[in-house]
Design a protein around this motif. Structure first.
Motif, PDB file in Angstrom:
ATOM      1  N   ARG A 123       0.794  -1.372  -0.058  1.00  0.00           N
ATOM      2  CA  ARG A 123      -0.146   0.029  -0.077  1.00  0.00           C
ATOM      3  C   ARG A 123       0.875   1.153   0.069  1.00  0.00           C
ATOM      4  NH1 ARG A 123      -4.968   0.135   0.941  1.00  0.00           N
ATOM      5  NH2 ARG A 123      -4.800   1.927   2.577  1.00  0.00           N
ATOM      6  N   ALA A 124       2.087   1.096   0.639  1.00  0.00           N
ATOM      7  CA  ALA A 124       2.996   2.303   0.554  1.00  0.00           C
ATOM      8  C   ALA A 124       4.530   1.770   0.560  1.00  0.00           C
ATOM      9  CB  ALA A 124       2.841   3.190   1.616  1.00  0.00           C
ATOM     10  N   ALA A 125       5.405   2.445  -0.164  1.00  0.00           N
ATOM     11  CA  ALA A 125       6.768   2.141  -0.203  1.00  0.00           C
ATOM     12  C   ALA A 125       7.449   3.263  -0.640  1.00  0.00           C
ATOM     13  CB  ALA A 125       7.017   0.745  -0.993  1.00  0.00           C
ATOM     14  N   GLU A 126       8.031   4.108   0.183  1.00  0.00           N
ATOM     15  CA  GLU A 126       8.510   5.326   0.045  1.00  0.00           C
ATOM     16  C   GLU A 126       9.610   5.865   0.927  1.00  0.00           C
ATOM     17  OE1 GLU A 126       4.767   7.161  -0.050  1.00  0.00           O
ATOM     18  OE2 GLU A 126       4.756   7.599   2.009  1.00  0.00           O
ATOM     19  N   VAL A 174       7.166   1.529   4.830  1.00  0.00           N
ATOM     20  CA  VAL A 174       6.564   0.497   4.062  1.00  0.00           C
ATOM     21  C   VAL A 174       5.201  -0.052   4.712  1.00  0.00           C
ATOM     22  CG1 VAL A 174       6.729  -2.056   3.063  1.00  0.00           C
ATOM     23  CG2 VAL A 174       8.801  -0.645   3.293  1.00  0.00           C
ATOM     24  N   GLU A 175       4.042  -0.014   3.855  1.00  0.00           N
ATOM     25  CA  GLU A 175       2.711  -0.382   4.463  1.00  0.00           C
ATOM     26  C   GLU A 175       2.426  -1.742   3.536  1.00  0.00           C
ATOM     27  OE1 GLU A 175       0.005   2.248   6.061  1.00  0.00           O
ATOM     28  OE2 GLU A 175      -1.408   1.308   4.403  1.00  0.00           O
ATOM     29  N   ARG A 176       2.018  -2.810   4.078  1.00  0.00           N
ATOM     30  CA  ARG A 176       1.551  -3.924   3.554  1.00  0.00           C
ATOM     31  C   ARG A 176       0.350  -4.456   4.202  1.00  0.00           C
ATOM     32  NH1 ARG A 176       6.108  -7.937   1.967  1.00  0.00           N
ATOM     33  NH2 ARG A 176       6.322  -8.404   4.222  1.00  0.00           N
ATOM     34  N   LEU A 177      -0.935  -4.668   3.203  1.00  0.00           N
ATOM     35  CA  LEU A 177      -1.841  -5.515   3.840  1.00  0.00           C
ATOM     36  C   LEU A 177      -1.532  -6.890   3.546  1.00  0.00           C
ATOM     37  CD1 LEU A 177      -4.687  -5.711   5.024  1.00  0.00           C
ATOM     38  CD2 LEU A 177      -5.623  -5.135   2.780  1.00  0.00           C
ATOM     39  N   ARG A 178      -1.513  -7.875   4.378  1.00  0.00           N
ATOM     40  CA  ARG A 178      -1.012  -9.287   4.449  1.00  0.00           C
ATOM     41  C   ARG A 178      -2.245 -10.201   4.123  1.00  0.00           C
ATOM     42  NH1 ARG A 178       4.569 -10.325   6.629  1.00  0.00           N
ATOM     43  NH2 ARG A 178       4.831 -11.247   4.501  1.00  0.00           N
ATOM     44  N   LEU A 210      -7.960 -14.371   2.603  1.00  0.00           N
ATOM     45  CA  LEU A 210      -8.562 -13.358   3.537  1.00  0.00           C
ATOM     46  C   LEU A 210      -7.757 -12.416   4.141  1.00  0.00           C
ATOM     47  CD1 LEU A 210     -10.994 -16.088   5.219  1.00  0.00           C
ATOM     48  CD2 LEU A 210     -11.503 -14.146   3.889  1.00  0.00           C
ATOM     49  N   PRO A 211      -7.865 -11.230   4.425  1.00  0.00           N
ATOM     50  CA  PRO A 211      -6.909 -10.313   5.114  1.00  0.00           C
ATOM     51  C   PRO A 211      -6.591 -10.996   6.627  1.00  0.00           C
ATOM     52  CG  PRO A 211      -8.878  -9.066   4.329  1.00  0.00           C
ATOM     53  CD  PRO A 211      -9.264 -10.570   4.220  1.00  0.00           C
ATOM     54  N   LEU A 212      -5.473 -10.841   6.849  1.00  0.00           N
ATOM     55  CA  LEU A 212      -4.631 -11.341   8.154  1.00  0.00           C
ATOM     56  C   LEU A 212      -3.967 -10.002   9.069  1.00  0.00           C
ATOM     57  CD1 LEU A 212      -3.826 -13.768  10.009  1.00  0.00           C
ATOM     58  CD2 LEU A 212      -1.468 -13.576   8.793  1.00  0.00           C
ATOM     59  N   SER A 213      -3.260  -9.249   8.398  1.00  0.00           N
ATOM     60  CA  SER A 213      -2.491  -8.188   8.981  1.00  0.00           C
ATOM     61  C   SER A 213      -2.464  -7.000   8.257  1.00  0.00           C
ATOM     62  CB  SER A 213      -1.560  -8.631   9.698  1.00  0.00           C
ATOM     63  OG  SER A 213      -0.713  -8.953   8.708  1.00  0.00           O
ATOM     64  N   LEU A 214      -2.356  -5.811   8.878  1.00  0.00           N
ATOM     65  CA  LEU A 214      -1.872  -4.836   8.400  1.00  0.00           C
ATOM     66  C   LEU A 214      -0.470  -4.213   8.667  1.00  0.00           C
ATOM     67  CD1 LEU A 214      -2.339  -2.166   6.351  1.00  0.00           C
ATOM     68  CD2 LEU A 214      -3.405  -0.941   8.312  1.00  0.00           C
ATOM     69  N   ASP A 215       0.643  -4.264   8.150  1.00  0.00           N
ATOM     70  CA  ASP A 215       2.116  -4.270   8.609  1.00  0.00           C
ATOM     71  C   ASP A 215       2.540  -2.561   8.145  1.00  0.00           C
ATOM     72  OD1 ASP A 215       1.459  -6.918   9.168  1.00  0.00           O
ATOM     73  OD2 ASP A 215       3.155  -7.638   8.273  1.00  0.00           O
ATOM     74  N   THR A 216       3.010  -2.104   9.114  1.00  0.00           N
ATOM     75  CA  THR A 216       3.648  -0.795   8.691  1.00  0.00           C
ATOM     76  C   THR A 216       5.218  -1.020   9.063  1.00  0.00           C
ATOM     77  OG1 THR A 216       2.868   0.525  10.838  1.00  0.00           O
ATOM     78  CG2 THR A 216       1.572   0.284   8.751  1.00  0.00           C
ATOM     79  N   LEU A 255      13.287  -1.173  -0.707  1.00  0.00           N
ATOM     80  CA  LEU A 255      12.473  -0.470  -1.595  1.00  0.00           C
ATOM     81  C   LEU A 255      12.581  -1.368  -3.352  1.00  0.00           C
ATOM     82  CD1 LEU A 255      12.347   3.118  -1.097  1.00  0.00           C
ATOM     83  CD2 LEU A 255      10.619   1.444  -0.380  1.00  0.00           C
ATOM     84  N   VAL A 256      13.625  -1.601  -3.343  1.00  0.00           N
ATOM     85  CA  VAL A 256      13.946  -2.332  -4.946  1.00  0.00           C
ATOM     86  C   VAL A 256      13.800  -3.678  -4.752  1.00  0.00           C
ATOM     87  CG1 VAL A 256      15.556  -0.312  -5.481  1.00  0.00           C
ATOM     88  CG2 VAL A 256      16.551  -2.345  -4.599  1.00  0.00           C
ATOM     89  N   GLY A 257      13.394  -4.291  -3.771  1.00  0.00           N
ATOM     90  CA  GLY A 257      13.295  -5.646  -3.530  1.00  0.00           C
ATOM     91  C   GLY A 257      12.030  -6.240  -3.831  1.00  0.00           C
ATOM     92  N   ASP A 258      11.469  -7.473  -3.626  1.00  0.00           N
ATOM     93  CA  ASP A 258      10.203  -7.946  -4.119  1.00  0.00           C
ATOM     94  C   ASP A 258       9.328  -7.780  -2.876  1.00  0.00           C
ATOM     95  OD1 ASP A 258       7.995  -9.294  -5.193  1.00  0.00           O
ATOM     96  OD2 ASP A 258       8.977 -11.030  -5.382  1.00  0.00           O
ATOM     97  N   LEU A 259       8.582  -6.602  -2.456  1.00  0.00           N
ATOM     98  CA  LEU A 259       7.848  -6.379  -1.549  1.00  0.00           C
ATOM     99  C   LEU A 259       6.673  -7.222  -1.423  1.00  0.00           C
ATOM    100  CD1 LEU A 259       8.608  -2.717  -0.670  1.00  0.00           C
ATOM    101  CD2 LEU A 259       9.110  -4.780   1.048  1.00  0.00           C
TER     102      LEU A 259
END
Length: 246
Positions: free
Chosen positions: A104-107, A131-135, A140-146, A158-162
């Motif tokens: 959702r965000a990577a900056e 970095v923010e990811r919805l996992r 089914l949604p499990l977690s929101l990770d920031t 940032l240039v990796g496979d997020l």
């Protein structure tokens, strides 16, 4: 016949609910179906009323569902995540479920929030990476990770496979070193409306709030995480060892 028959009915129901909850989270009902009230009563030496009340408590928690003609079933399979091992979610659930990540965000962040900079032991002006990811787990949604990462490590992440990899693995590649340890705090919070919508739960539902500061093997802090985990989908586990006298 109920054990502790002199105790209030609500207390007996709560005690039975505690036992059943442990069995459910330990996977005792492999097919996800609980025995009927009569059988549960015989198994636990409890009256049918106490069993019914205990099951009602677990329904209110969202752990089970009860439907006429179907019976009592576990609402969702819970997955265990060990708190005594420094592993990412993908590593932890290898072979037990399919983890996908919605980035959702990577900056880059030119100035870190003061509290984050203090935890990373860098000046706020040093900046970093957010970095923010919805996992998702099995669709089914499990977690929101920031995560806030230090600038040097974060730019490489940032240039990796997020979308397909755990951040921990990306950090180790970026640093050319292993992670060493993490300090973790877990508490329960009521999900705010935005988080609840992303996780597919009702606003105000209980979620695990996991705060983690992860360090490289040399002790350098590199990653401050705030993770909101659906409590109906995950059990946090740890094996604790009692040490000798201090």
């Amino acid at each position: 016949m109920d054990h502790h028959v002199g105790r209030p009915r609500a207390e007996r129901a709560r005690q039975l609910a505690d036992v059943l909850r442990q069995q459910i989270t330990d996977g005792a009902f492999a097919d996800g179906v609980l025995p009927d009230e009569r059988l549960l009563g015989r198994r636990f030496g409890a009256s049918r009323n106490a069993v019914r009340d205990a099951l009602a408590l677990l329904c209110q928690e969202g752990l089970i569902t009860r439907r006429r003609g179907v019976g009592t079933t576990v609402a969702l399979s819970k997955y265990g995540h060990g708190l005594d091992r420094l592993t990412g979610l993908g590593e932890e659930l290898t072979g037990r479920g399919t983890v996908t990540n919605e980035v959702r965000a990577a900056e880059e962040v030119p100035v870190l929030p003061a509290a984050i900079a203090a935890r990373l032991d860098v000046p706020a002006e040093a900046g970093g990476v957010y970095v923010e990811r919805l996992r998702w787990l099995d669709g089914l949604p499990l977690s929101l990770d920031t995560s806030y990462l230090t600038a040097d490590i974060g730019r490489a992440v940032l240039v990796g496979d997020l979308a397909d990899r755990d951040v921990f693995g990306l950090i180790e590649e970026a640093a050319g070193a292993r992670l060493g340890r993490a300090e973790v705090a877990v508490h329960a919070v009521n999900a705010d409306p935005g988080t609840a919508e992303l996780l597919g739960i009702g606003a105000g539902a209980a979620v695990f709030a996991l705060e983690r500061l992860t360090r490289l093997a040399d002790g350098r802090p590199v990653d401050v995480e705030s993770i909101r985990i659906r409590a109906d989908r995950m059990t946090l586990r740890s094996t604790l060892h009692r040490g000798g006298p201090v």
